[in-house]
Design an enzyme around this catalytic site. Structure first.
Site, PDB file in Angstrom:
ATOM      1  CE1 TYR A  22      -3.213  -3.007   0.752  1.00 22.54           C
ATOM      2  CE2 TYR A  22      -1.823  -3.399   2.660  1.00 22.54           C
ATOM      3  CZ  TYR A  22      -2.807  -3.817   1.790  1.00 22.54           C
ATOM      4  OH  TYR A  22      -3.385  -5.039   1.974  1.00 22.54           O
ATOM      5  CE1 TYR A 150      -7.408  -6.418   3.015  1.00 22.22           C
ATOM      6  CE2 TYR A 150      -6.660  -8.335   4.243  1.00 22.22           C
ATOM      7  CZ  TYR A 150      -6.503  -7.440   3.207  1.00 22.22           C
ATOM      8  OH  TYR A 150      -5.444  -7.577   2.341  1.00 22.22           O
ATOM      9  CG  ASP A 255     -10.689 -14.686   5.886  1.00 25.22           C
ATOM     10  OD1 ASP A 255      -9.706 -15.244   6.412  1.00 25.22           O
ATOM     11  OD2 ASP A 255     -10.587 -13.706   5.122  1.00 25.22           O
ATOM     12  CE  LYS A 284      -2.478 -11.715   7.519  1.00 26.69           C
ATOM     13  NZ  LYS A 284      -3.776 -11.256   7.055  1.00 26.69           N
TER      14      LYS A 284
HETATM   15  C1  LIG Z   1      -4.315 -11.144   5.722  1.00 24.98           C
HETATM   16  C2  LIG Z   1      -5.685 -11.592   5.474  1.00 24.98           C
HETATM   17  C3  LIG Z   1      -6.087 -12.051   4.206  1.00 24.98           C
HETATM   18  C4  LIG Z   1      -5.166 -12.035   3.005  1.00 24.98           C
HETATM   19  O1  LIG Z   1      -4.070 -12.862   3.156  1.00 24.98           O
HETATM   20  P1  LIG Z   1      -2.768 -12.615   2.227  1.00 24.98           P
HETATM   21  O2  LIG Z   1      -1.857 -13.744   2.605  1.00 24.98           O
HETATM   22  O3  LIG Z   1      -2.227 -11.274   2.587  1.00 24.98           O
HETATM   23  O4  LIG Z   1      -3.204 -12.686   0.812  1.00 24.98           O
HETATM   24  C5  LIG Z   1      -7.387 -12.497   4.059  1.00 24.98           C
HETATM   25  N1  LIG Z   1      -8.247 -12.502   5.101  1.00 24.98           N
HETATM   26  C6  LIG Z   1      -7.895 -12.086   6.324  1.00 24.98           C
HETATM   27  C7  LIG Z   1      -8.879 -12.136   7.447  1.00 24.98           C
HETATM   28  C8  LIG Z   1      -6.612 -11.603   6.552  1.00 24.98           C
HETATM   29  O5  LIG Z   1      -6.268 -11.145   7.763  1.00 24.98           O
END
Ligand SMILES: *Cc1c(COP(=O)(O)O)cnc(C)c1O
Length: 443
Positions: A22, A150, A255, A284
């Site tokens: 960003y 997000y 997610d 992550k």
């Molecule tokens: C970081 C994140 C993503 C994206 O993951 P990347 O490895 O950066 O593509 C998707 N969803 C959530 C909740 C996240 O924290």
């Protein structure tokens, strides 16, 4: 940066040619060159050391240079770094899938490996869309989510990020038109009375009632909304969303990319609500921050549904995705080692002590003029300011105090590695209180 003479000579080239997250190429923010990392400490090229309060964006739950993880990579490296996953397979992929399914919510039966969180979200969306296509219900192709979410930076993922805080305005006309319901209010506990239940659910309920015939799935971050605002909400909301999905036959995608692997105090955040998703994304902390790897898990209902061969649909029932580096063996090996290390550690106790310490030591920020909220959930501590923070200025103040954090918007927050000691964490929280104090006095 304070000591330009001690900066490496590649830094000028980097500054002119390499993009950061960003960031502007014309007017880049300062970046700090890191030479090495060990335990919870990052060592800059100029010799300064900072305690990492960010776990490299939720990933490095065991800290850095971890012997068990190093040796997992090394031993896999001597066998093979990578082979294609089309037509070939290997033990690290099988072993990681088995391990993941053994700790995942009941009902998760199948694993799709990809290279990043965003891609795992794309795959989750694809699973949901292909599921309904195979049922002959092509009209079910929109997603419903809540505001302040997000889910990543790729186009499918962006379409379900918060429509105002996310990147929708930059890509008007190019993102799928999804549906947005109000996010639940901030909550630290799970008790809703009758009228709260009605008001909290009103928005999502009415959207589901009106649009269920065109919806493929609901997608949410369970309990903690991360990069969309570091918001914590009541597990009861998630339970009721699950019930609505069942009632209206919607798939539920959770997610867990930020929340997975213990961050909120349970292995996965959906455990706070005692519910199970149909599709789940992890990433992550999956590899303990060592390698890029993510996975999309799903139930047999979803995989059977995708493979269903209906009369009006002669598709072959394959899931149409296949990344080049799918199930990279190095990444799978280190992920197995990371999960083993987590399971053999007192992680619940560690997360609970971090939570208690954050609550105690961030509490004084509540009284400060510039602060609107202080909230803690598991190993996540958030101070929300009234005004957006000057990231570069705050960051340099923090670095002077030997602490690494990356504030965004109005938020100054920490989600440290679980292995951080009480003393190290106190340095993080006191640095936070200090910058909050000085930011407050400027407003
Ligand atoms: C970081 C994140 C993503 C994206 O993951 P990347 O490895 O950066 O593509 C998707 N969803 C959530 C909740 C996240 O924290």
């Amino acid at each position: 940066m304070s000591d330009l003479e001690n900066q490496p000579d590649w830094l000028n080239f980097e500054r002119e040619h390499v993009w950061h997250p960003y960031a502007s190429m014309k007017n880049p923010m300062p970046v700090y060159p890191v030479k090495s990392a060990s335990g919870v400490t990052l060592t800059f090229e100029d010799g300064r050391e900072v305690i990492d309060g960010m776990a490299s964006w939720w990933c490095a739950i065991h800290g850095y240079n971890v012997p068990e993880l190093n040796s997992a990579v090394e031993s896999q490296l001597s066998k093979m770094a990578h082979v294609m996953f089309g037509g070939l397979t290997h033990e690290p992929a099988a072993g990681l899938a088995e391990k993941l399914l053994s700790i995942a919510p009941a009902g998760m039966e199948h694993v799709f490996f990809s290279d990043s969180g965003s891609v795992s979200v794309e795959v989750a969306i694809k699973m949901a869309l292909q599921y309904w296509q195979a049922q002959g219900k092509n009209e079910r192709r929109r997603l419903l989510t809540i505001r302040s979410g997000y889910h990543g930076d790729t186009f499918g993922a962006m379409s379900v990020c918060d429509p105002d805080a996310g990147m929708h305005h930059l890509f008007t006309g190019m993102l799928a038109q999804q549906l947005f319901a109000d996010a639940p209010t901030l909550a630290s506990d799970d008790a809703w009375n009758e009228s709260q239940a009605v008001s909290q659910m009103a928005s999502i309920k009415s959207r589901i009632k009106t649009h269920h015939h065109e919806l493929a799935a609901v997608i949410l971050e369970p309990i903690v909304q991360g990069a969309g605002g570091m918001r914590f909400y009541a597990p009861e909301f998630l339970r009721q969303v699950r019930a609505l999905c069942d009632e209206y036959e919607l798939l539920l995608i959770l997610d867990e990319i930020a929340t997975g692997f213990g961050r909120t105090g349970t292995m996965f955040a959906c455990e706070h609500a005692g519910i199970e998703p149909d599709i789940m994304c992890v990433g992550k902390a999956l590899t303990g921050g060592y390698m890029t790897l993510a996975a999309t898990l799903c139930s047999s209902k979803v995989s059977d549904g995708i493979h269903a061969d209906f009369e009006d649909n002669k598709r072959s029932g394959v899931l149409m995705h296949g990344p080049t580096f799918m199930a990279n063996p190095l990444a799978c090996s280190v992920a197995i080692a990371s999960i083993d290390l987590l399971l053999s550690s007192p992680w619940q106790q560690r997360v609970r002590s971090i939570e208690q310490q954050l609550e105690k030591e961030l509490a004084p920020c509540r009284e400060m003029a510039g602060v609107t909220d202080v909230r803690v959930k598991g190993a996540i501590g958030v101070v929300e300011m009234k005004e957006p923070v000057d990231v570069a200025a705050v960051q340099s103040q923090l670095v002077e105090q030997g602490v690494w954090l990356r504030p965004f918007g109005k938020l100054i927050y920490t989600m440290p590695p679980y292995v951080i000691t009480a003393q190290q964490l106190s340095r993080v929280t006191s640095a936070m209180c200090e910058v909050v104090t000085s930011s407050s006095s400027h407003t």
